[in-house]
Write an enzyme that holds these catalytic residues in place. Sequence first.
Site, PDB file in Angstrom:
ATOM      1  CG  HIS A  62      44.341  40.149  35.632  1.00 20.85           C
ATOM      2  ND1 HIS A  62      45.230  41.203  35.728  1.00 20.85           N
ATOM      3  CD2 HIS A  62      43.375  40.395  36.556  1.00 20.85           C
ATOM      4  CE1 HIS A  62      44.820  42.043  36.669  1.00 20.85           C
ATOM      5  NE2 HIS A  62      43.693  41.575  37.183  1.00 20.85           N
ATOM      6  CG  ASP A 104      47.822  41.869  33.620  1.00 20.68           C
ATOM      7  OD1 ASP A 104      46.925  41.464  32.872  1.00 20.68           O
ATOM      8  OD2 ASP A 104      47.650  42.150  34.828  1.00 20.68           O
ATOM      9  CB  SER A 201      42.442  44.434  37.478  1.00 23.52           C
ATOM     10  OG  SER A 201      42.823  43.849  38.687  1.00 23.52           O
TER      11      SER A 201
END
Length: 251
Positions: A62, A104, A201
């Site tokens: 992402h 992810d 992230s």
Amino acid sequence: MMDVLLRILLFHLLTSLGSEIINGKKVPDDLMLYMASVQDSSGRHICGGFLINEDFVVTAAHCRKPTSVVLGTHNLKKINNGTNRYSVETCEHPSYVNVKSGNDIMLLKLSKKAQLGNRIQPVQLPKAETKLKDKTKCRVAGWGLTKTRGQVTAVLQVADVPFVDLEVCKTKWNEVPFTLPNNVICAGGFNAKKGFCRGDSGGPLVCGREAVGVVSFNMKRNCDYPNVPNVYTDISKYLDWIKEISKRQKC
């Protein structure tokens, strides 16, 4: 109608992540030499990442549209574009749709081999399925804010976080209610005051000497801390894919 609205709300809560390590400390210059700052075309840090060999960095899928990574420095105010910056080609996992559906994970192919030495070294990956005991001590690292609505820091921070049994993690997220995707593991953010938040992230969850997880998502922007565990992509579920991409040297 309410079910649809709830799902939309959950999606926005899960994807509103940025770059924070909560209650962490500065990483010594000679440790965590695999850490990478994943950056966009303006040279802005957008996500974390970690070097796994001379040619590839792992990050989260992402973390869209990165154009380069910075290796070899823990201080993002001290970047030499000639030696620290590497242009990248993105290799998003083919099954990735969004964070709530899983997968992810993304590989970044470096435009040139990383110059390994006393400032840059890859991290080990697990050789088999991740099987850790509940509350095993692990680490998560990243750049950015140090508390909710706090100040940005350019210096890499690390926090110790306890591994959370997957069944416990699923139970806590079911109470939200939200069903966790497949191929995830959990650590920190539950009965703990340490973990990640907005924008870490793509960074690694390191247990022992191995990077076992990729920072994927948390709940809301509150990092002080929601009573659900932090969620990571389980790297051990993607070893064959990583090996295949690494072997052929292209996406």
